[in-house]
Structure formats: structure tokens, C-alpha cells
Write an enzyme that holds these catalytic residues in place. Structure first.
Site, PDB file in Angstrom:
ATOM      1  CB  CYS A  80     -51.966 -28.889   7.870  1.00 49.75           C
ATOM      2  SG  CYS A  80     -51.687 -28.841   9.638  1.00 49.75           S
ATOM      3  CG  ASP A  81     -51.190 -26.638   4.524  1.00 49.42           C
ATOM      4  OD1 ASP A  81     -52.386 -26.986   4.559  1.00 49.42           O
ATOM      5  OD2 ASP A  81     -50.776 -25.618   5.095  1.00 49.42           O
ATOM      6  CB  CYS A  95     -49.033 -27.192   9.507  1.00 46.49           C
ATOM      7  SG  CYS A  95     -49.698 -28.783  10.053  1.00 46.49           S
TER       8      CYS A  95
HETATM    9  C1  LIG Z   1     -52.197 -22.401   8.322  1.00 42.21           C
HETATM   10  C2  LIG Z   1     -52.584 -23.575   9.183  1.00 42.21           C
HETATM   11  C3  LIG Z   1     -53.190 -24.654   8.584  1.00 42.21           C
HETATM   12  C4  LIG Z   1     -53.555 -25.754   9.369  1.00 42.21           C
HETATM   13  N1  LIG Z   1     -54.169 -26.801   8.754  1.00 42.21           N
HETATM   14  C5  LIG Z   1     -54.561 -27.867   9.489  1.00 42.21           C
HETATM   15  C6  LIG Z   1     -55.213 -28.966   8.872  1.00 42.21           C
HETATM   16  O1  LIG Z   1     -55.417 -28.993   7.640  1.00 42.21           O
HETATM   17  N2  LIG Z   1     -55.580 -29.991   9.671  1.00 42.21           N
HETATM   18  C7  LIG Z   1     -55.357 -29.997  11.021  1.00 42.21           C
HETATM   19  O2  LIG Z   1     -55.741 -30.940  11.701  1.00 42.21           O
HETATM   20  N3  LIG Z   1     -54.716 -28.977  11.627  1.00 42.21           N
HETATM   21  C8  LIG Z   1     -54.315 -27.918  10.884  1.00 42.21           C
HETATM   22  N4  LIG Z   1     -53.640 -26.884  11.488  1.00 42.21           N
HETATM   23  C9  LIG Z   1     -53.369 -26.976  12.922  1.00 42.21           C
HETATM   24  C10 LIG Z   1     -54.643 -26.640  13.715  1.00 42.21           C
HETATM   25  O3  LIG Z   1     -55.149 -25.430  13.236  1.00 42.21           O
HETATM   26  C11 LIG Z   1     -54.328 -26.555  15.204  1.00 42.21           C
HETATM   27  O4  LIG Z   1     -53.780 -27.775  15.648  1.00 42.21           O
HETATM   28  C12 LIG Z   1     -55.623 -26.280  15.993  1.00 42.21           C
HETATM   29  O5  LIG Z   1     -56.250 -25.111  15.525  1.00 42.21           O
HETATM   30  C13 LIG Z   1     -55.322 -26.128  17.472  1.00 42.21           C
HETATM   31  O6  LIG Z   1     -56.511 -25.846  18.119  1.00 42.21           O
HETATM   32  P1  LIG Z   1     -56.570 -25.109  19.531  1.00 42.21           P
HETATM   33  O7  LIG Z   1     -58.013 -24.992  19.841  1.00 42.21           O
HETATM   34  O8  LIG Z   1     -55.690 -25.800  20.483  1.00 42.21           O
HETATM   35  O9  LIG Z   1     -55.920 -23.683  19.320  1.00 42.21           O
HETATM   36  P2  LIG Z   1     -56.135 -22.514  18.253  1.00 42.21           P
HETATM   37  O10 LIG Z   1     -56.813 -22.974  17.029  1.00 42.21           O
HETATM   38  O11 LIG Z   1     -54.800 -21.887  18.143  1.00 42.21           O
HETATM   39  O12 LIG Z   1     -57.121 -21.509  19.008  1.00 42.21           O
HETATM   40  C14 LIG Z   1     -56.685 -20.773  20.115  1.00 42.21           C
HETATM   41  C15 LIG Z   1     -57.694 -19.711  20.451  1.00 42.21           C
HETATM   42  O13 LIG Z   1     -57.296 -19.034  21.636  1.00 42.21           O
HETATM   43  C16 LIG Z   1     -57.463 -17.633  21.471  1.00 42.21           C
HETATM   44  N5  LIG Z   1     -56.508 -16.961  22.352  1.00 42.21           N
HETATM   45  C17 LIG Z   1     -55.150 -16.985  22.308  1.00 42.21           C
HETATM   46  N6  LIG Z   1     -54.631 -16.255  23.324  1.00 42.21           N
HETATM   47  C18 LIG Z   1     -55.681 -15.776  24.029  1.00 42.21           C
HETATM   48  C19 LIG Z   1     -55.826 -14.964  25.181  1.00 42.21           C
HETATM   49  N7  LIG Z   1     -54.774 -14.506  25.851  1.00 42.21           N
HETATM   50  N8  LIG Z   1     -57.050 -14.669  25.622  1.00 42.21           N
HETATM   51  C20 LIG Z   1     -58.151 -15.142  24.975  1.00 42.21           C
HETATM   52  N9  LIG Z   1     -58.083 -15.918  23.873  1.00 42.21           N
HETATM   53  C21 LIG Z   1     -56.868 -16.233  23.409  1.00 42.21           C
HETATM   54  C22 LIG Z   1     -57.203 -17.391  19.998  1.00 42.21           C
HETATM   55  O14 LIG Z   1     -57.835 -16.204  19.555  1.00 42.21           O
HETATM   56  C23 LIG Z   1     -57.866 -18.637  19.380  1.00 42.21           C
HETATM   57  O15 LIG Z   1     -59.232 -18.447  19.185  1.00 42.21           O
HETATM   58  C24 LIG Z   1     -53.280 -25.771  10.754  1.00 42.21           C
HETATM   59  C25 LIG Z   1     -52.658 -24.665  11.353  1.00 42.21           C
HETATM   60  C26 LIG Z   1     -52.320 -23.581  10.579  1.00 42.21           C
HETATM   61  C27 LIG Z   1     -51.649 -22.394  11.231  1.00 42.21           C
END
Ligand SMILES: Cc1cc2nc3c(=O)[nH]c(=O)nc-3n(C[C@H](O)[C@H](O)[C@H](O)COP(=O)(O)OP(=O)(O)OC[C@H]3O[C@@H](n4cnc5c(N)ncnc54)[C@H](O)[C@@H]3O)c2cc1C
Length: 368
Positions: free
Chosen positions: A151-152, A148
């Protein structure tokens, strides 16, 4: 316990920023949400708390002037959701039945029956699967390897340094172009001799003097030290077989994301990659009462703050739906819990038995 059915008005799947924000809003609205999350599984890339659990400093989440570590931020989200009465359950949902309300969610234990469902299962970055790519301490993930750039990219470790971006699609071009703001030079390493990216993105990258392309080449290993992070990548030319250790301070893997939506295939409308389609002005999916928020429905922004924003929208949409108010669907129509449809042009209401009623207030005599 196994044959038990748990009944709820609101069930949320996923405990990343989207799911936990939906939980905060739904719990504060006294809807007693149940949040279900998959257990930690390295292969399936699931971690309670979501993607931010595998990162260190989050510098762009509003409200934290001095940055906050990803796991600490998610702990705060969780405690806030708990404070208002969210109930948590850690389990895999093995199958869903969304044919009618209440929707049925099957697990190895109890069945969960819910009037509304908020899907916040996120997306997983695709990785190369090469040595050195894994998360610290097993590799340089979080210490020079990222998926990302937004992000980084601005982190001090990458400023005025040479960076490698891996990929040949729109995401890779976007990441490379963005990184030229900070890096001395960005090298795009691509397996083929032409890009998959759209013409406009290619042109932008080709004309950027800080971007250079390394064609027909695979990245085979990432190396460095624990103290200094990434220092080199091993490149192999796929035509000549020639190998070299190419010096760089960071590697951005930009070969795409996979939304975690396999469970909902056949039920919900998705794009060709598998992102759930939601309405323009709401988080409604094609099934009334099922909402999606966060990265699972967002191929464009993929940020914690946008995930949290749509999580808030999902909870408010579910609350409206449960209050028998109309919610906008992807078709542009608005639908109520009873199955009334307000047409996309807002001119008529179609009742569940098919009657059409003009959607205009009756005017009192003398009013216009
Ligand atoms: C290394 C890294 C660094 C990042 N740094 C930043 C940053 O600095 N700033 C920023 O704004 N964004 C950052 N991001 C992006 C950010 O993390 C994502 O945009 C954000 O987490 C998305 O949130 P979400 O709740 O949609 O999904 P996610 O955070 O992906 O959460 C999804 C959840 O669903 C659960 N899940 C998945 N499949 C299933 C299933 N079948 N049954 C039950 N549960 C399930 C998972 O366990 C997880 O808990 C980063 C991403 C990464 C990978």
C-alpha cells in the site's frame, strides 16, 4: 425494541471494502441487505469503514487516476450501498448461533435472524505498541509508519531513503524484499538471532544486496517531526542492552495480522491463525448459507480491491443460494439451500434424505 427480532434474507457484518461491495451487489439484486458494523473502538481496532479509514492516499484502487484519501473512498462505497437500499446498523454482535437456518445473531438490543450471512469483519495488523507508532496526530502512523508495504511502499516519502522493517517471519521478508524496489536500503530489525520465515523467503532476503539484518534487537520508539515524518527509531540490543537512535525515513511493522474471527470460533473452519476457510471457487464456508469475504479469509493479498472483489462474489453466492442454486463448498461438493449435495466429481446428487441420483441429463432416444 430489546426483544425484537429482525428478519432478513441477507445480513452482512463489516463495512470495509468487502462488506460494502457485498451490500452494493445484494441491494441491487433487491435482497434488502442489512449491514451491521461495530462502533469505533480504538482498542479493538474497529472503525466503521474499515482499515482504509486510518490511511491517507490510496494510490492503487482502480478508477482514481490521482489517488483518493481512504476515508473519502469509503464514504463513496457507503453512499453507493445506501443508494440501492442497504440498511445500516451500528452495534456489536455478542454471539452467533449458526447451528441451523435462519442463523441467529445476538446483540445487546434486537436479535437478528437471517437466511444467509456474509462475514466481512476484516483483519487487524499487529502493532508493537511503542511510542511514536500511533496514528497521526498522536504518532507517525500514516506519516512514515505503516503495516502494508504494497500500500505505502511506493509513496514518495520512502523513495531512495533508508527504511526499517520490523519482524522475522515470511511477511517481514516479503515486505523487505518488496521495499527494495523503492528504498535506498532496507534494514530488517529482528528480536532474535534467527528468522521464523520459510527457507526460500530467507534465502531471497539474504541474497538481496539492499537488505541488511539487525539481529537480537528491539525497536523501542519511533521519532521525527510532523513536517518530515519519521526520522529515527530507538533500537535496543537485547543481549548487550546497548541503545542507539538509528536514522531512517520509514518503519514498516510486519509482525503479522489477526483476522477478526473470534465470534465465529467453534462454528466455522479456520486455519491455524484464525482466517476463515472458504471454497476454491466461491466464498462459501463449511456452513451452507454462510459466506466470508475480504481480509477475514485472505492471508495473502490483503488489498482493498481484492476485498471488494470477494465482497462481490459473496453477494452473488448468497443470491444463488437463495435462488436454490448449488454453491461450491470448501469440500468441493456443491450444496443447495434444501440440503442437496452435488458430489465433488459432479457424478451424483445426494438428496437431503440420503438418496443418490446420477447427475447426468437423460438423453433422448438417438442422442449420444
Ligand atoms: C494503514 C493502512 C493502509 C492501507 N492502504 C491500502 C492501500 O493503499 N491500498 C489497498 O488496496 N489496501 C490498503 N490497505 C489494506 C486494506 O485496507 C484492506 O485490505 C481492506 O480494508 C480489507 O477490507 P475488508 O472489508 O476485508 O476489511 P476491513 O477494511 O478491515 O473492514 C472490516 C470491518 O469489519 C468491522 N468489524 C470487525 N469486527 C467486527 C465485529 N465483531 N462486529 C461487527 N463489525 C466488525 C470493522 O469495524 C470494519 O468496518 C491498507 C491497510 C491499512 C491498515
Amino acid at each position: 425494541m430489546d426483544n425484537e427480532t429482525i428478519k432478513r434474507d441477507v445480513v452482512i457484518i463489516g463495512s470495509g471494502p468487502a462488506g460494502l461491495t457485498a451490500a452494493i451487489y445484494a441491494a441491487r439484486a433487491s435482497l434488502r441487505p442489512l449491514l451491521i458494523d461495530a462502533p469505533a473502538d480504538a482498542e479493538k481496532q474497529t472503525t466503521p469503514g474499515g482499515q482504509l479509514m486510518i490511511t491517507t492516499d490510496v494510490e492503487n484502487y482502480p478508477g482514481f487516476a490521482n489517488a483518493i484519501e481512504g476515508p473519502e473512498l469509503m464514504e463513496q462505497f457507503r453512499r453507493q450501498a445506501e443508494r440501492f437500499g442497504t440498511e445500516f446498523m451500528e452495534t456489536w454482535i455478542t454471539e452467533v448461533d449458526l447451528s441451523e437456518r435462519p442463523f441467529q445473531l445476538y446483540t445487546k438490543g434486537p436479535t437478528i435472524s437471517t437466511e444467509t450471512l456474509i462475514i466481512a469483519t476484516g483483519a487487524s495488523a499487529k502493532w508493537l505498541g511503542i511510542p511514536g507508532e500511533a496514528k497521526v496526530p498522536n504518532g507517525f502512523g500514516g506519516n512514515g509508519v505503516s503495516a502494508c508495504a504494497t500500500c505505502d511502499g511506493p509513496l514518495p516519502a520512502f523513495r531512495n531513503k533508508d527504511i526499517v522493517v520490523v519482524g522475522g517471519g515470511d511477511t517481514a521478508m516479503e515486505e523487505a524484499t518488496f521495499l527494495t524496489r523503492y528504498a535506498a536500503k532496507v534494514y530488517v530489525v529482528h528480536r532474535r538471532d534467527k528468522l521464523r520465515a520459510s527457507k526460500i523467503m530467507q534465502d531471497k532476503a539474504f541474497h538481496n544486496p539492499k537488505i541488511e539484518f539487525i539481529w537480537n534487537t528491539a525497536v523501542e520508539e519511533i521519532g521525527g517531526t510532523a513536517d518530515d515524518g519519521v526520522q529515527w527509531v530507538k533500537l535496543r540490543n537485547r543481549q548487550t542492552g546497548e541503545e542507539q537512535n538509528f536514522p531512517c525515513a520509514g518503519v514498516f511493522v510486519a509482525i503479522g495480522h489477526k483476522p477478526n474471527t473470534d465470534l465465529f470460533k467453534g462454528w466455522l473452519d479456520m486455519d491455524e491463525i484464525g482466517y476463515i476457510k472458504t471454497a476454491h471457487r466461491s466464498t462459501a464456508t463449511n456452513i451452507p448459507g454462510v459466506f466470508a469475504c475480504g481480509d477475514v479469509q485472505d492471508a495473502v493479498y490483503r488489498q482493498a480491491v481484492t476485498a471488494a472483489g470477494t465482497g462481490c462474489m459473496s453477494a452473488i453466492d448468497a443470491e444463488r443460494f437463495l435462488d436454490h442454486l448449488p454453491v461450491e463448498m470448501p469440500s468441493g461438493e456443491e450444496v443447495t439451500m434444501e440440503g442437496e449435495h452435488v458430489t465433488a466429481d459432479h457424478q451424483a446428487i445426494i438428496t437431503p434424505d440420503g438418496h443418490m441420483i446420477p447427475n447426468q441429463a437423460e438423453l433422448a432416444v438417438g442422442e449420444e
